[in-house]
Design a protein around this motif. Structure first.
Motif, PDB file in Angstrom:
ATOM      1  N   ILE A 199       1.025  -1.090  -0.007  1.00 44.43           N
ATOM      2  CA  ILE A 199      -0.006   0.127  -0.100  1.00 44.43           C
ATOM      3  C   ILE A 199       0.720   1.455   0.051  1.00 44.43           C
ATOM      4  O   ILE A 199       1.952   1.198   0.439  1.00 44.43           O
ATOM      5  CB  ILE A 199      -1.032   0.078   1.324  1.00 44.43           C
ATOM      6  N   TYR A 200       0.488   2.265  -0.467  1.00 43.21           N
ATOM      7  CA  TYR A 200       0.614   3.773  -0.147  1.00 43.21           C
ATOM      8  C   TYR A 200       0.196   4.270   1.184  1.00 43.21           C
ATOM      9  O   TYR A 200      -1.527   4.143   1.042  1.00 43.21           O
ATOM     10  CB  TYR A 200       0.673   4.622  -1.478  1.00 43.21           C
ATOM     11  N   ALA A 201       0.707   4.734   2.000  1.00 47.23           N
ATOM     12  CA  ALA A 201      -0.001   5.463   3.012  1.00 47.23           C
ATOM     13  C   ALA A 201       0.634   6.734   3.497  1.00 47.23           C
ATOM     14  O   ALA A 201       1.703   7.025   3.428  1.00 47.23           O
ATOM     15  CB  ALA A 201      -0.022   4.438   4.386  1.00 47.23           C
ATOM     16  N   LEU A 202      -0.318   7.465   3.959  1.00 50.29           N
ATOM     17  CA  LEU A 202       0.254   8.844   4.489  1.00 50.29           C
ATOM     18  C   LEU A 202       0.364   8.742   5.886  1.00 50.29           C
ATOM     19  O   LEU A 202      -0.278   8.533   6.775  1.00 50.29           O
ATOM     20  CB  LEU A 202      -1.040  10.061   4.354  1.00 50.29           C
ATOM     21  N   ASP A 203       1.665   9.199   6.339  1.00 54.45           N
ATOM     22  CA  ASP A 203       2.102   9.461   7.650  1.00 54.45           C
ATOM     23  C   ASP A 203       1.811  10.585   7.961  1.00 54.45           C
ATOM     24  O   ASP A 203       2.097  11.623   7.754  1.00 54.45           O
ATOM     25  CB  ASP A 203       3.569   9.179   7.712  1.00 54.45           C
ATOM     26  N   LYS A 204       0.674  10.823   8.785  1.00 52.93           N
ATOM     27  CA  LYS A 204      -0.203  12.077   9.066  1.00 52.93           C
ATOM     28  C   LYS A 204       0.865  12.877   9.846  1.00 52.93           C
ATOM     29  O   LYS A 204       0.905  14.156   9.866  1.00 52.93           O
ATOM     30  CB  LYS A 204      -1.490  11.729   9.799  1.00 52.93           C
ATOM     31  N   GLN A 205       1.699  12.459  10.968  1.00 52.31           N
ATOM     32  CA  GLN A 205       2.465  13.113  11.763  1.00 52.31           C
ATOM     33  C   GLN A 205       3.922  13.890  10.859  1.00 52.31           C
ATOM     34  O   GLN A 205       3.904  15.072  11.222  1.00 52.31           O
ATOM     35  CB  GLN A 205       3.054  12.268  12.818  1.00 52.31           C
TER      36      GLN A 205
END
Length: 525
Positions: free
Chosen positions: A174-180
């Motif tokens: 997956i591609y995922a957004l690291d929100k921090q």
């Protein structure tokens, strides 16, 4: 790039079950968009349905499930899950889950009864079963050296062979957004599991937490997976109605232990709708409440268990009692104001009994999946059971499957997008979508309402797609993009069903057809 043997999207009971069954032999990543325990599983109050009492049988649990499912449950799936129910509960007990005990009962545990069940078979931890289970399992996860928990990460999309320009239909992570860190990370794995829960937030009023935005279902659909029975959205009959309380569920067990539904003048109304009265399945009770509210112009109805001894209420429903008391409602003395609210997504990505989807290397477990267990209406407390049984089966299948060769995977490319100029577009579309779904695709539906909903959803989808193409991703944009896909799947599925069955009630097609068929939608591939 992060590399694992397995990446699990979602940290509810389905995801936790898989991680713990896999961790002895695999490096596992659990991706969760808030903290580990923030999800629908943690909010589950009632308990887990299982055949534990010698007076109960697998056959009777199966029969109750099939009756509630209105002829649409898959009989093979239902038997498989129910037959493994005791084994699943024993596993949780061995892990240390503190279920409520009862020294007088043969099992040593207190079993309650809920709507649609012919026996007391719900094992629970007071009225906060989900929290007890996920807290216990969460501690095991965090302590395990082979499990990496990626909190504050939201999955954007699956990495598939099609996306990489390769032959076949396979998932590679997956591609995922690291929100921090506000950056997109690449998580590569030969086995990917969608355990991201349901889509209750597609509706204006829901018992679900804010995380329930249909992410897994939308991602699977975009990757080429079929979805089934998305029209069957379970509305929980009894959500607390109070201006200062958001999405607080009043457990099914309150009715199971004798709670009575009343109009504001005290009149009991359920016996006039169904012979099972308050113990009828959820779809029947929710429609009855909706009918009475519309008939009498009410904002809510009332659930009354105050006639029971005060110590009984405080012992069995400590969290409900405490929460209501904070709002000035003493449930030992007065009834609880309640309304129906969107609660559970019975449909989802089509899977087999090992959680396998149409895409190789991709599994779906829990509320994001459609195994056929729930049919047209989920029987109370069967959902956590499904997470446990299918989660273990999926783990076994992964361990028995060679991982295959991982191709080169490019990093996320956001070189052609900019920061958004105004984010009011997201908040406006979010609100418009949820209101349209509540007004037009609720407990009672018509052809005209569904057509109106679809027209609005198509316009919103185009706006959201354009926004997504031009601007950097954010948590809200990712969720909105998934919500609009899920909303369209619900509406298109509802338009396909020319009858009323279970949770789908149409004024244009009030009869139930003699033969039951699943509604299956196939994406363009």
């Amino acid at each position: 790039m992060l590399k694992f043997d397995v990446v699990i999207v979602g940290s509810g009971l389905a995801g936790m079950t898989l991680a713990l069954h896999l961790a002895e032999r695999c490096k596992v990543a659990v991706v969760t968009k808030r903290d580990l325990l923030e999800g629908s599983s943690s909010y589950a109050q009632g308990g887990i349905a299982a055949v534990l009492d010698t007076d109960d049988t697998v056959e009777e649990h199966i029969r109750d499930t099939l009756v509630a499912g209105a002829g649409l449950c898959n009989a093979t799936t239902t038997r498989f899950i129910v037959a493994h129910s005791k084994e699943a509960i024993d596993w949780l007990i061995d892990l240390g889950v503190p279920f409520t005990r009862d020294a007088t009962h043969q099992t040593g545990y207190h079993l309650t009864r809920e709507g649609g069940h012919s026996h007391r078979r719900i094992i629970h931890a007071a009225d906060a079963t989900g929290a007890a289970v996920t807290t216990t399992l969460g501690q095991k996860l965090k302590a395990h050296p082979n499990i990496t928990v990626l909190e504050e990460h939201i999955a954007i999309d699956l990495i598939t062979s099609k996306r990489l320009g390769l032959e076949g239909r396979r998932a590679y992570g997956i591609y995922a957004l690291d929100k921090q860190a506000d950056r997109v990370v690449t998580i590569a794995a030969p086995h990917t599991i969608i355990a991201a829960g349901g889509a209750g937030k597609v509706y204006l009023y829901t018992t679900n937490p804010d995380t329930a935005t249909g992410d897994g279902i939308a991602m699977g659909w975009r990757a080429g997976c079929r979805v089934a029975n998305m029209e069957f959205i379970q509305f929980h009959p009894t959500c607390l109605y109070h201006p200062h309380s958001k999405s607080f569920l009043i457990s099914e067990a309150v009715r199971g232990e004798g709670g009575i539904l009343r109009l504001p003048d005290g009149t009991r109304f359920m016996p006039s709708h169904d012979a099972r009265a308050e113990l009828a399945p959820r779809d029947v009770v929710a429609r009855a409440i909706d009918f009475e509210m519309k008939k009498h112009g009410l904002d809510c109805v009332y659930l009354d268990i105050s006639y029971k001894p005060a110590h009984f209420i405080r012992e069995h429903f400590p969290n409900i009692y405490a929460h209501c008391l904070e709002l000035g409602i003493d449930i030992t003395q007065e009834p609880i104001p309640v309304v129906p609210a969107a609660h559970y997504t019975c449909g989802g990505l089509v899977t087999d009994l090992a959680g396998r989807t149409d895409v190789d290397g991709l599994y779906a477990v829990g509320e994001a999946a459609c195994t056929g267990l729930h049919g047209a209406n989920r029987l109370a407390s069967n959902s956590l059971l499904e997470c446990l049984v299918i989660g273990k089966a999926a783990a076994a299948d992964i361990l028995a499957t060679p991982p295959g060769t991982q191709p080169a995977i490019p990093d996320w490319d956001d070189s052609q997008v900019t920061d958004p100029d105004e984010e009011v577009v997201i908040s406006h579309n979010w609100d418009e979508l949820r209101r349209a779904m509540w007004d037009y695709v609720g407990i009672v539906r018509t052809n005209k309402r569904l057509e109106r909903a679809l027209h609005r959803i198509e316009l919103l989808r185009e706006e959201i797609s354009e926004y997504y193409r031009h601007f950097h991703v954010s948590n809200d944009l990712i969720e909105l993009r998934n919500l609009v896909v899920t909303a369209e799947l619900i509406v298109r599925s509802a338009m396909e069903r020319k009858e009323s069955r279970g949770l789908h009630y149409s004024r244009d097609y009030p009869e139930t057809l003699a033969e039951a068929h699943d509604t299956v939608l196939t994406p363009q591939r």
